[in-house]
Design a protein around this motif. Structure first.
Motif, PDB file in Angstrom:
ATOM      1  N   ASP A  30       0.848  -1.193   0.000  1.00 32.39           N
ATOM      2  CA  ASP A  30       0.000   0.000   0.000  1.00 32.39           C
ATOM      3  C   ASP A  30       0.886   1.247   0.000  1.00 32.39           C
ATOM      4  OD1 ASP A  30      -2.104   1.723   0.198  1.00 32.39           O
ATOM      5  OD2 ASP A  30      -2.748   1.097   2.190  1.00 32.39           O
ATOM      6  N   GLY A  31       1.262   1.663  -1.163  1.00 31.66           N
ATOM      7  CA  GLY A  31       2.133   2.819  -1.317  1.00 31.66           C
ATOM      8  C   GLY A  31       2.380   3.083  -2.784  1.00 31.66           C
ATOM      9  N   VAL A  32       3.196   4.081  -3.050  1.00 31.06           N
ATOM     10  CA  VAL A  32       3.468   4.474  -4.443  1.00 31.06           C
ATOM     11  C   VAL A  32       4.977   4.598  -4.632  1.00 31.06           C
ATOM     12  CG1 VAL A  32       1.263   5.668  -4.652  1.00 31.06           C
ATOM     13  CG2 VAL A  32       3.269   6.943  -3.900  1.00 31.06           C
ATOM     14  N   PHE A  33       5.411   4.597  -5.879  1.00 30.59           N
ATOM     15  CA  PHE A  33       6.855   4.731  -6.114  1.00 30.59           C
ATOM     16  C   PHE A  33       7.120   5.281  -7.508  1.00 30.59           C
ATOM     17  CE2 PHE A  33       8.317   1.244  -8.972  1.00 30.59           C
ATOM     18  CZ  PHE A  33       7.125   0.539  -9.106  1.00 30.59           C
ATOM     19  N   GLU A  34       8.358   5.705  -7.692  1.00 29.67           N
ATOM     20  CA  GLU A  34       8.867   6.097  -9.007  1.00 29.67           C
ATOM     21  C   GLU A  34      10.297   5.588  -9.121  1.00 29.67           C
ATOM     22  OE1 GLU A  34       7.661   7.627 -11.769  1.00 29.67           O
ATOM     23  OE2 GLU A  34       5.684   7.708 -10.841  1.00 29.67           O
TER      24      GLU A  34
ATOM     25  N   THR B 213      30.270   8.614 -14.248  1.00 32.40           N
ATOM     26  CA  THR B 213      29.976   7.761 -15.415  1.00 32.40           C
ATOM     27  C   THR B 213      29.100   6.603 -14.960  1.00 32.40           C
ATOM     28  OG1 THR B 213      31.920   6.424 -14.992  1.00 32.40           O
ATOM     29  CG2 THR B 213      32.190   8.270 -16.536  1.00 32.40           C
ATOM     30  N   GLY B 214      28.574   5.855 -15.917  1.00 35.59           N
ATOM     31  CA  GLY B 214      27.746   4.696 -15.579  1.00 35.59           C
ATOM     32  C   GLY B 214      26.279   5.059 -15.489  1.00 35.59           C
ATOM     33  N   GLU B 215      25.456   4.022 -15.338  1.00 34.50           N
ATOM     34  CA  GLU B 215      24.004   4.202 -15.264  1.00 34.50           C
ATOM     35  C   GLU B 215      23.524   3.667 -13.913  1.00 34.50           C
ATOM     36  OE1 GLU B 215      21.953   2.524 -18.697  1.00 34.50           O
ATOM     37  OE2 GLU B 215      23.791   2.735 -19.856  1.00 34.50           O
ATOM     38  N   TYR B 216      22.627   4.407 -13.293  1.00 36.63           N
ATOM     39  CA  TYR B 216      22.142   4.057 -11.964  1.00 36.63           C
ATOM     40  C   TYR B 216      20.623   4.112 -11.947  1.00 36.63           C
ATOM     41  CZ  TYR B 216      26.983   5.118 -11.014  1.00 36.63           C
ATOM     42  OH  TYR B 216      28.349   5.128 -11.069  1.00 36.63           O
ATOM     43  N   SER B 217      20.073   3.420 -10.948  1.00 34.46           N
ATOM     44  CA  SER B 217      18.620   3.448 -10.743  1.00 34.46           C
ATOM     45  C   SER B 217      18.339   4.082  -9.387  1.00 34.46           C
ATOM     46  CB  SER B 217      18.122   1.995 -10.807  1.00 34.46           C
ATOM     47  OG  SER B 217      17.008   1.820 -10.003  1.00 34.46           O
ATOM     48  N   LEU B 218      17.387   4.991  -9.361  1.00 34.54           N
ATOM     49  CA  LEU B 218      17.004   5.670  -8.122  1.00 34.54           C
ATOM     50  C   LEU B 218      15.515   5.411  -7.921  1.00 34.54           C
ATOM     51  CD1 LEU B 218      17.956   9.344  -7.218  1.00 34.54           C
ATOM     52  CD2 LEU B 218      15.739   8.365  -6.644  1.00 34.54           C
ATOM     53  N   LYS B 219      15.209   4.623  -6.895  1.00 39.19           N
ATOM     54  CA  LYS B 219      13.801   4.265  -6.644  1.00 39.19           C
ATOM     55  C   LYS B 219      13.312   5.018  -5.424  1.00 39.19           C
ATOM     56  CE  LYS B 219      10.829   0.238  -6.091  1.00 39.19           C
ATOM     57  NZ  LYS B 219      10.751  -1.217  -6.184  1.00 39.19           N
ATOM     58  N   LEU B 220      12.287   5.819  -5.612  1.00 43.27           N
ATOM     59  CA  LEU B 220      11.708   6.638  -4.539  1.00 43.27           C
ATOM     60  C   LEU B 220      10.371   6.012  -4.143  1.00 43.27           C
ATOM     61  CD1 LEU B 220      11.246   9.271  -2.878  1.00 43.27           C
ATOM     62  CD2 LEU B 220      10.536  10.359  -5.008  1.00 43.27           C
ATOM     63  N   VAL B 221      10.238   5.677  -2.877  1.00 40.56           N
ATOM     64  CA  VAL B 221       9.049   4.966  -2.396  1.00 40.56           C
ATOM     65  C   VAL B 221       8.361   5.778  -1.307  1.00 40.56           C
ATOM     66  CG1 VAL B 221       8.213   2.828  -1.321  1.00 40.56           C
ATOM     67  CG2 VAL B 221      10.213   2.756  -2.819  1.00 40.56           C
ATOM     68  N   LEU B 222       7.050   5.894  -1.368  1.00 37.57           N
ATOM     69  CA  LEU B 222       6.248   6.455  -0.276  1.00 37.57           C
ATOM     70  C   LEU B 222       5.176   5.428   0.057  1.00 37.57           C
ATOM     71  CD1 LEU B 222       5.445  10.092  -1.562  1.00 37.57           C
ATOM     72  CD2 LEU B 222       7.491   9.318  -0.352  1.00 37.57           C
TER      73      LEU B 222
ATOM     74  N   GLY C 272       2.159   9.161  11.354  1.00 41.16           N
ATOM     75  CA  GLY C 272       1.014   9.465  10.493  1.00 41.16           C
ATOM     76  C   GLY C 272       1.406   9.924   9.095  1.00 41.16           C
ATOM     77  N   ARG C 273       2.709  10.048   8.852  1.00 39.43           N
ATOM     78  CA  ARG C 273       3.152  10.411   7.493  1.00 39.43           C
ATOM     79  C   ARG C 273       3.452   9.128   6.718  1.00 39.43           C
ATOM     80  NH1 ARG C 273       6.572  15.783   6.996  1.00 39.43           N
ATOM     81  NH2 ARG C 273       5.866  16.859   8.848  1.00 39.43           N
ATOM     82  N   PRO C 274       3.548   9.241   5.399  1.00 40.11           N
ATOM     83  CA  PRO C 274       4.053   8.082   4.654  1.00 40.11           C
ATOM     84  C   PRO C 274       5.485   7.763   5.100  1.00 40.11           C
ATOM     85  CG  PRO C 274       3.064   9.687   3.162  1.00 40.11           C
ATOM     86  CD  PRO C 274       3.134  10.339   4.519  1.00 40.11           C
ATOM     87  N   ALA C 275       5.837   6.478   5.099  1.00 42.41           N
ATOM     88  CA  ALA C 275       7.262   6.141   5.199  1.00 42.41           C
ATOM     89  C   ALA C 275       7.876   6.504   3.853  1.00 42.41           C
ATOM     90  CB  ALA C 275       7.427   4.657   5.484  1.00 42.41           C
ATOM     91  N   ALA C 276       9.082   7.034   3.860  1.00 39.98           N
ATOM     92  CA  ALA C 276       9.691   7.502   2.601  1.00 39.98           C
ATOM     93  C   ALA C 276      11.139   7.066   2.542  1.00 39.98           C
ATOM     94  CB  ALA C 276       9.599   9.030   2.534  1.00 39.98           C
TER      95      ALA C 276
ATOM     96  N   GLU D 268       5.637  14.547 -10.786  1.00 39.05           N
ATOM     97  CA  GLU D 268       4.211  14.845 -10.998  1.00 39.05           C
ATOM     98  C   GLU D 268       3.386  13.563 -10.968  1.00 39.05           C
ATOM     99  OE1 GLU D 268       2.463  17.553 -11.000  1.00 39.05           O
ATOM    100  OE2 GLU D 268       4.294  18.680 -10.601  1.00 39.05           O
ATOM    101  N   ARG D 269       3.936  12.501 -11.576  1.00 36.95           N
ATOM    102  CA  ARG D 269       3.196  11.225 -11.571  1.00 36.95           C
ATOM    103  C   ARG D 269       3.107  10.661 -10.151  1.00 36.95           C
ATOM    104  NH1 ARG D 269       5.222   6.791 -15.707  1.00 36.95           N
ATOM    105  NH2 ARG D 269       6.767   6.470 -14.082  1.00 36.95           N
ATOM    106  N   LEU D 270       4.188  10.845  -9.369  1.00 40.59           N
ATOM    107  CA  LEU D 270       4.161  10.390  -7.974  1.00 40.59           C
ATOM    108  C   LEU D 270       3.064  11.112  -7.203  1.00 40.59           C
ATOM    109  CD1 LEU D 270       5.970   8.606  -5.944  1.00 40.59           C
ATOM    110  CD2 LEU D 270       6.765  10.822  -5.128  1.00 40.59           C
TER     111      LEU D 270
END
Ligand code: PLP
Length: 291
Positions: A42-46, A96-105, A114-118, A63-65
């Motif tokens: 139960d949460g959202v991510f990008e 250099t190089g390619e990385y992934s950054l995953k942001l979760v709420l 009472g806030r989302p975990a982030a 914006e999509r988040l």
């Protein structure tokens, strides 16, 4: 780079600013087992691609988040503050190089007041060179809903990027059972949708077609960037309601997403389809160098 997690108090719209609170190896997390994200998805991510210390398509992802959070009735995140946190985190990667950054709420749990975990997980991208050049075999899988359901039952969270990806992961396992690597979902009435973690684009002549996001799928940031750029390549993009034949008869087809970029499709349900290696290369050269 060792995968790293950064936990922080979720910045909320209209509330005071936040600071990074905890950075640790991703193998050593501190998320409560009672967190609603861990317990229920139960949460959202990008997920952002990070290249040259820059988180790509930053504002469209944020914006999509925000839209996903709204659809899930989560408190509204402070996008300006999240932008600052994402930029600061992206700057921690190598030049250099390619990385992934995953942001979760998530909806939160004990200790999140009472806030989302982030949190953010920063990691090296897997090597997608082979997939980007040689392509993937896909199968079509019926998602089981009629296209009319999207308007009829909005509580089903169509179009939100939420954490409940178990069904999408099951689809990928089903693809492997059928000697393929990827999936294109369809509606029960036969319209093409998206991949489990990607957007579908097909080329017909000088037209690039992608399934209409109004069909309850994610409006991909990568696809939007390709459409914005494609006029430079003599192509024009449009959102359509298209069936299986549009894929089988295509001059080329791709699954596109933030981390993998553009991956050509070679077979659909075991049937070979046409490819366009030059355009694939042009897409990826553009995607790897965009902001
Ligand atoms: N559709 C789904 C279901 C996804 O999970 C993703 C990305 O994770 C996409 C489409 C592609 O979105 P983007 O290009 O913004 O990464």
């Amino acid at each position: 780079m060792e995968a790293t997690t950064l936990f922080f108090e979720c910045p909320l719209s209209g509330k005071s600013a936040t600071t990074m609170i905890d950075r640790r190896p991703a193998s050593d997390p501190t998320i409560s087992v009672l967190d609603s994200g861990a317990e229920r998805g139960d949460g959202v991510f990008e997920t952002f691609g990070v290249i040259k210390q820059n988180a790509q398509a930053l504002d469209p992802h944020l914006e999509r988040l925000k839209m996903s959070a709204r659809l899930l009735d989560l408190p509204e995140p402070d996008i300006d503050e999240l932008r600052r946190i994402v930029k600061t985190t992206a700057a921690m990667t190598g030049p250099t190089g390619e990385y992934s950054l995953k942001l979760v709420l998530t909806r939160g749990g004990p200790g999140t007041n009472g806030r989302p975990a982030a949190w953010i997980v920063l990691s090296d991208m897997p090597d997608y060179h082979t997939a980007r050049t040689e392509g993937l075999r896909v199968i079509l899988l019926n998602k089981g809903y009629h296209s009319s359901l999207v308007a009829e039952e909005p509580w089903l969270l169509f179009g939100a990027k939420h954490l409940s990806y178990a069904q999408h992961m099951a689809a990928l396992r089903e693809a492997r059972r059928q000697d393929s690597q990827e999936v294109v979902f369809t509606t029960a009435d036969g319209l093409l949708l998206e991949g489990p973690t990607s957007t579908l684009i097909v080329r017909h002549g000088d037209r690039l077609l992608t399934p209409d996001p109004g069909l309850g799928i994610l409006h991909g940031t990568t696809q939007r960037d390709i459409f914005a750029h494609c006029e430079n390549l003599g192509l024009r993009g449009s959102y359509e309601r298209i069936g299986k034949d549009a894929l089988l008869d295509a001059d080329a087809a791709w699954l596109v997403s933030s981390v993998r970029m553009s991956v050509p499709l070679t077979h659909v349900d075991g049937v070979e389809i046409k490819r366009d290696p030059d355009l694939t290369e042009q897409f990826n050269a553009f995607l790897l160098n965009r902001d």
